[in-house]
Design an enzyme around this catalytic site. Sequence first.
Site, PDB file in Angstrom:
ATOM      1  N   CYS A   2      39.191 -64.226  14.749  1.00 14.98           N
ATOM      2  CA  CYS A   2      37.691 -64.221  14.934  1.00 14.98           C
ATOM      3  C   CYS A   2      37.308 -65.674  15.243  1.00 14.98           C
ATOM      4  CB  CYS A   2      36.976 -64.141  13.434  1.00 14.98           C
ATOM      5  SG  CYS A   2      37.569 -62.740  12.428  1.00 14.98           S
ATOM      6  N   LYS A 635      45.402 -64.954  19.695  1.00 19.68           N
ATOM      7  CA  LYS A 635      45.861 -66.171  20.312  1.00 19.68           C
ATOM      8  C   LYS A 635      46.079 -67.474  19.046  1.00 19.68           C
ATOM      9  CE  LYS A 635      47.259 -69.267  23.398  1.00 19.68           C
ATOM     10  NZ  LYS A 635      48.751 -68.861  23.687  1.00 19.68           N
TER      11      LYS A 635
HETATM   12  C1  F6R Z   1      53.741 -65.387  20.900  1.00 20.58           C
HETATM   13  C2  F6R Z   1      52.753 -66.205  20.408  1.00 20.58           C
HETATM   14  C3  F6R Z   1      52.588 -66.319  18.777  1.00 20.58           C
HETATM   15  C4  F6R Z   1      52.368 -67.767  18.577  1.00 20.58           C
HETATM   16  C5  F6R Z   1      52.323 -67.817  16.916  1.00 20.58           C
HETATM   17  C6  F6R Z   1      51.953 -69.387  16.575  1.00 20.58           C
HETATM   18  O1  F6R Z   1      53.712 -65.246  22.461  1.00 20.58           O
HETATM   19  O2  F6R Z   1      51.712 -66.462  21.115  1.00 20.58           O
HETATM   20  O3  F6R Z   1      53.813 -65.758  18.300  1.00 20.58           O
HETATM   21  O4  F6R Z   1      53.437 -68.549  19.007  1.00 20.58           O
HETATM   22  O5  F6R Z   1      51.050 -67.197  16.500  1.00 20.58           O
HETATM   23  O6  F6R Z   1      51.044 -69.796  17.400  1.00 20.58           O
HETATM   24  P1  F6R Z   1      50.967 -71.543  17.306  1.00 20.58           P
HETATM   25  O7  F6R Z   1      52.028 -71.956  18.136  1.00 20.58           O
HETATM   26  O8  F6R Z   1      49.426 -71.749  18.106  1.00 20.58           O
HETATM   27  O9  F6R Z   1      51.038 -71.821  16.026  1.00 20.58           O
END
Ligand code: F6R
Length: 640
Positions: A2, A635
């Site tokens: 969100c 994301k």
């Molecule tokens: C895979 C992807 C997710 C992130 C995960 C961790 O392509 O984008 O698996 O790697 O949600 O996110 P961060 O790195 O922002 O902690």
Amino acid sequence: MCSIIAYASCNCNDVSSILLDSLSLLEYRGYDSVGIAVLNGSSISVRKGVGNVKDVNRKHRLEELVGSIGIGHTRWATHGSISDLNAHPHTSCDGRIAIVHNGIIDNYLELREGILKDHSFKSETDSEVIAHMLEHLLSRHKDIKDVMVALLRLLHGSYAFVALLNDGTLVGSRHNEPLIVGVVPSANSILYHYANRKKYNDVFCSSCFISSDVLAFIKYTDKAIFLSNDEFFILRPIKHGYRLSIYDAEGNKIGKQITQIAWELSSYVIDKGKYAHYTLKEIHEQEYTIARALCSKINHEFITRLIDARRVIVTGSGSSYNASLYAKHLLARVGVNIDACIASEVRYSSISIDSNDVLLAISQSGETADLLDAVRYAKSKGCKILSIVNVNTSSLVRESDYFTSINAGPEIGVAATKSFTAQLAVIYKVASLIAHENNSNYDYSIYYYDSLSSAISKGVRDIIAREHLLSSIADTIKDVNDIYVIGKGVNHIIALEGALKLKELAYIHAEAINAGELKHGPLALIDNSRSSVVIALNVKDNTYKDVINNVKEVKARGGYVIGISDCYEYKECYDVMLDLPSIYDTNERDCGFVNAISYESLAYPVYQCIPLQLLAYNIAVKKNYNPDYPRNIAKSVTVT
Ligand code: F6R
């Protein structure tokens, strides 16, 4: 996940178009529905629906709402189905309060069935209780500050929320979810000359943004205030502007610093340039981002903490966990006692953590709830926290004792691409610095990293130039049911990352298998039906011959094998081979590639990763999936 945006302006009566613009910039975080609430006079109007910002606006005409103060939200469902009614904002019974919320209110049922039993609810969400609680408390307290103190005592869970009141006041708070205030100073305001370390008790501004992500307002202001956990803000309309005050959970006014955010962030978010998608742009950018990551400044204390720790636990989620496995692989080779643990498992792991240990947290966003939970758990055990992170303004950075930036710039595509390879580059540099610290015979001069960067950048360019071949492989395999990505040693880590990309972008079941394990079970899945394919990561390192034997096992059962390799010796074993540039094209000795952590330990993982990213991207495009916003995932995963 969100996203929240709120905007109040003393000289604009068209906040809805700015709210919608900011919400579009936040769509990369994930969404399933969208809505805004705008105050006109003393009446709050809400429009919302299921879909992306463009479609919901087309259908419900959100932009037609007129007013100078409003709130907006993109929802990623957790409690309650994806429906127009469950979309935010939510309103109180009397319609005088509208709220947007990120996170989860754990005790919402208790509140609904207790204090709020006489209220009528319109949605199935946990979030709606915030609007009703505010209505309930406003009938008991005169001062909005007392209302907020009482509210925060009653809410349990993780949250960031903003509420719009029909007298033109905005209030909000956060607990374990990010909330950032962007201020546009009034003319002649002291903020034009603000001092970096000074703390301000009240901030006077002509307009003000509140969001879960600085990208939502960086176009308009580079001056931000980061709320800490359990602080709340009140933004009150005054003559010719607004007064922003921030309080702690007890209602004491507190001074806050104003942080200047890097303006260059804005140029990244505005457009995709010549590329069809952000994901493709970000894959191409790796030519520069890996080099930039290798130039990252790494604090000496960061290195010595890793060397001195009794044990290091490296953690992350998704791609960042795959990067953690790479960290475990390399740091163990330079003598660090290191274990890797998935962030959501740290709290439940059998690894006991205490003050002699260091938690090394790896994250692109620095806002992943599972990771922040692991960090807080480790801190509670006395651990020092080191982090490798992309978003330097994130919660993770603020929770860390020392951090290193990967400097990859904003990553908008939901799938991690350039951030993953930049993480590998920084980890590689950390390992080399440890080797240097432990044994100064290894000379890692700036010259070394410069040569390494230019050699890798050239390799990345050469791989990207093979995209036509990857596109034709994508045509061949786009309709298969299963893809098995095999590799040995460090290459298995890239197999994990490749399988993750294929799942999230191409929606194909993909599994990484240690090549040597095929014969212990998975070979039973192989036949000549072409419903599955094998991708063999098989570079010319000490695993090459073993993996060729595993490829032969697959071929003997009629399987289809795509080889990704820089070695032509057994080329005929593959049905098709994507040839990688030789990592030794460059005269390695001239470049100073003589060290404990060899050049190939970074070059091979990066060179194998990029074709897998491009393959997943090309399959997605051929199947008409949007690679920038894959279904069901977000994301920034800010719920545990
Ligand atoms: C895979 C992807 C997710 C992130 C995960 C961790 O392509 O984008 O698996 O790697 O949600 O996110 P961060 O790195 O922002 O902690």
